[in-house]
Design an enzyme around this catalytic site. Structure first.
Site, PDB file in Angstrom:
ATOM      1  N   ASN A 178      46.916  35.124  47.031  1.00 54.42           N
ATOM      2  CA  ASN A 178      45.843  35.107  46.048  1.00 54.42           C
ATOM      3  C   ASN A 178      46.498  34.895  44.685  1.00 54.42           C
ATOM      4  O   ASN A 178      46.941  35.845  44.036  1.00 54.42           O
ATOM      5  CB  ASN A 178      45.109  36.461  46.131  1.00 54.42           C
ATOM      6  N   LYS A 214      49.232  37.646  44.073  1.00 56.39           N
ATOM      7  CA  LYS A 214      49.070  38.772  44.994  1.00 56.39           C
ATOM      8  C   LYS A 214      49.193  38.246  46.411  1.00 56.39           C
ATOM      9  O   LYS A 214      48.835  37.098  46.678  1.00 56.39           O
ATOM     10  CB  LYS A 214      47.694  39.412  44.818  1.00 56.39           C
ATOM     11  N   ARG A 234      43.435  31.895  48.504  1.00 53.16           N
ATOM     12  CA  ARG A 234      42.237  31.839  47.676  1.00 53.16           C
ATOM     13  C   ARG A 234      42.385  30.634  46.752  1.00 53.16           C
ATOM     14  O   ARG A 234      43.421  30.461  46.116  1.00 53.16           O
ATOM     15  CB  ARG A 234      42.132  33.106  46.831  1.00 53.16           C
ATOM     16  N   GLY A 290      33.946  42.748  37.026  1.00 50.74           N
ATOM     17  CA  GLY A 290      35.353  43.048  36.793  1.00 50.74           C
ATOM     18  C   GLY A 290      35.678  42.557  35.397  1.00 50.74           C
ATOM     19  O   GLY A 290      34.803  42.479  34.524  1.00 50.74           O
ATOM     20  N   ARG A 295      35.680  37.165  27.693  1.00 48.43           N
ATOM     21  CA  ARG A 295      34.853  35.943  27.682  1.00 48.43           C
ATOM     22  C   ARG A 295      33.467  36.243  27.130  1.00 48.43           C
ATOM     23  O   ARG A 295      32.894  37.295  27.413  1.00 48.43           O
ATOM     24  CB  ARG A 295      34.709  35.390  29.100  1.00 48.43           C
ATOM     25  N   GLU A 341      38.509  41.060  48.786  1.00 47.74           N
ATOM     26  CA  GLU A 341      38.675  39.606  48.793  1.00 47.74           C
ATOM     27  C   GLU A 341      39.787  39.165  49.741  1.00 47.74           C
ATOM     28  O   GLU A 341      39.645  38.166  50.443  1.00 47.74           O
ATOM     29  CB  GLU A 341      38.935  39.101  47.364  1.00 47.74           C
TER      30      GLU A 341
HETATM   31  P1  AMP Z   1      38.861  43.774  38.027  1.00 51.37           P
HETATM   32  O1  AMP Z   1      38.903  42.488  37.261  1.00 51.37           O
HETATM   33  O2  AMP Z   1      37.890  43.796  39.140  1.00 51.37           O
HETATM   34  O3  AMP Z   1      40.225  44.287  38.421  1.00 51.37           O
HETATM   35  O4  AMP Z   1      38.300  44.863  36.974  1.00 51.37           O
HETATM   36  C1  AMP Z   1      39.090  45.273  35.882  1.00 51.37           C
HETATM   37  C2  AMP Z   1      38.245  46.032  34.889  1.00 51.37           C
HETATM   38  O5  AMP Z   1      37.593  47.157  35.507  1.00 51.37           O
HETATM   39  C3  AMP Z   1      39.085  46.671  33.784  1.00 51.37           C
HETATM   40  O6  AMP Z   1      39.337  45.792  32.756  1.00 51.37           O
HETATM   41  C4  AMP Z   1      38.211  47.814  33.345  1.00 51.37           C
HETATM   42  O7  AMP Z   1      37.388  47.353  32.284  1.00 51.37           O
HETATM   43  C5  AMP Z   1      37.334  48.128  34.516  1.00 51.37           C
HETATM   44  N1  AMP Z   1      37.587  49.464  35.061  1.00 51.37           N
HETATM   45  C6  AMP Z   1      38.497  49.831  35.990  1.00 51.37           C
HETATM   46  N2  AMP Z   1      38.431  51.155  36.224  1.00 51.37           N
HETATM   47  C7  AMP Z   1      37.442  51.651  35.438  1.00 51.37           C
HETATM   48  C8  AMP Z   1      36.877  52.947  35.202  1.00 51.37           C
HETATM   49  N3  AMP Z   1      37.304  54.024  35.863  1.00 51.37           N
HETATM   50  N4  AMP Z   1      35.876  53.046  34.294  1.00 51.37           N
HETATM   51  C9  AMP Z   1      35.429  51.968  33.626  1.00 51.37           C
HETATM   52  N5  AMP Z   1      35.916  50.729  33.803  1.00 51.37           N
HETATM   53  C10 AMP Z   1      36.901  50.562  34.688  1.00 51.37           C
END
Ligand code: AMP
Length: 404
Positions: free
Chosen positions: A7, A14, A98, A216, A247, A390
């Protein structure tokens, strides 16, 4: 059989290894035998390789930026040292990658051939940071593992059934013929979550209307009817739609014309502004990370409060758009970093939908739910938190391709 998943992102690689039975896929996501991440953002000119396997953890600093060498080193940890889980790399049966952009051509995972590699290369202008990294990964596997079957699993594939009324932009039609259309992204996650909803609710996927909220750093929603994606918030690129970490999401395109005419912005500056300096980071002035923004909200920081309120407002108006496409709703799903971890986002996003009979169980919402229904028993719409898998979804697709 042993399936290696790659990925690749613009600044990370990853990877994980699954061992799966030849006879059929397990119902629940199994643990991987080995997982590794190369992070290129840690320091200029070098990266860090982290590996977890056989109850051991390994961390190696990479002194050069040579990505092929880094992948070689990463795969070496499968067959040597404390993280060894294989006698030799030849035990790997198939590799799943991916691939962010598959254009409108690829509606499902495919075995990688020369024309597939050419198609991924031809889509580089639409995914300039991702598609080159995927090609690099494919080439590295060819060099290290030789003639092993490799499968491309596209993030756009799930959205290829979006009807023209949702996919075509209202600009002169010949631009659609030139490929300027809505593609949608995060498809591997949206598809996985929809299938998991059906499993968790014990209902056929074909009978369900679902909105998946992949929240995310990047974020998008999908409207899924009977297992088919019929609308989504991301478009020609992953910039359209929701407000995100850095973004902007959708803004009036005339702002760009104004910035070009009145402030002399060029394409690179606009790209940086909209992709790296906007969203939570740009509005709050605090961080792209919601955790830091929420801490600032607690301290009463007015711009952090504004950024959070905007995020929720835009999330809800887009949920409304998906709802209109579906004409009904059985399940609302939250997934990815924010969707899985930020109870406050789920709580705010679920407010004000009483007329739909959608009711969140506040207590369950605050219990760090995973793959759980967090709606009240009398809610007419189920609300679920699903841990997106994923890599497992990519392994499953590779398994299906190898059994075709
Ligand atoms: P991802 O791109 O799916 O890895 O999501 C990353 C984002 O999830 C980070 O930039 C955070 O803004 C958010 N995040 C992760 N853990 C938490 C948490 N416990 N509370 C609030 N936001 C979180």
């Amino acid at each position: 059989m042993k399936i290696l998943v790659l990925n690749a992102g613009s600044s990370s690689q990853k990877s994980c290894l699954y061992q799966l039975p030849e006879t059929g896929l397990p119902e629940h996501p199994p643990s991987s035998l080995w997982s590794a991440t190369i992070d290129w953002t840690v320091a200029d000119g070098c990266g860090v390789l982290k590996v977890k396997a056989a109850g051991q953890k390994l961390e190696i600093k990479l002194e050069s930026e040579d990505r092929l060498e880094a992948i070689k080193l990463m795969l070496d940890t499968l067959v040597t040292g404390e993280t060894q889980v294989l006698k030799e790399l030849a035990e790997i049966d198939i590799v799943g990658h991916r691939v962010v952009h598959g254009g409108s051509e690829y509606s499902q995972a495919v075995l990688i051939t020369t024309p597939v590699k050419e198609a991924i290369a031809s889509l580089i202008p639409l995914a300039p940071t991702h598609n080159p990294a995927h090609l690099e990964g494919i080439k590295a596997i060819e060099q290290i593992l030789g003639d092993i079957p490799q499968v491309a699993v596209f993030d756009t594939a799930f959205h290829t059934n979006i009807p023209p009324k949702a996919a075509v932009y209202p600009i002169p039609y010949h631009w659609y013929e030139q490929g300027i259309r809505r593609y949608g992204f995060h498809g591997i996650s949206h598809k996985y979550c929809a299938a998991r909803v059906a499993q968790l609710l014990g209902k056929p996927l074909e009978s369900l209307k679902i909105i998946t909220c992949h929240l995310g750093n990047g974020a998008s929603l999908a409207a899924i009817s009977g297992g088919v994606g019929i609308n989504t918030t991301m478009g020609f690129t992953p910039l359209e739609g929701l407000m995100m970490g850095t973004r902007s999401g959708s803004i009036d395109p005339a702002i760009l014309i104004y910035l070009m005419r009145e402030w002399g912005f060029d394409a690179e500056q606009l790209n940086r502004l909209l992709n790296q300096e906007s969203g939570f980071k740009g509005v709050s002035g605090v961080s792209a990370d919601l955790r830091a923004v929420l801490s600032a909200v607690e301290e009463g920081n007015p711009r952090a409060i504004l950024a959070f309120e905007m995020y929720i407002h835009r999330l809800k108006t887009n949920i409304g758009a998906m709802l209109a496409s579906l004409g009904g709703l059985d399940a609302l799903v939250f997934t990815a970093g924010i969707g899985e971890n930020a109870a406050i986002v789920r709580e705010k996003a679920c407010e004000g939908w009483d007329f739909l009979g959608l009711k969140l169980d506040l207590e369950q919402n605050n219990q760090r739910p995973e793959d759980m229904d967090i709606s009240t028993p009398d809610s007419k719409v189920r609300i679920l938190v699903i841990h997106t898998e994923e890599d497992w979804a990519i392994a499953q697709e590779a398994w299906y391709v190898s059994h075709q």
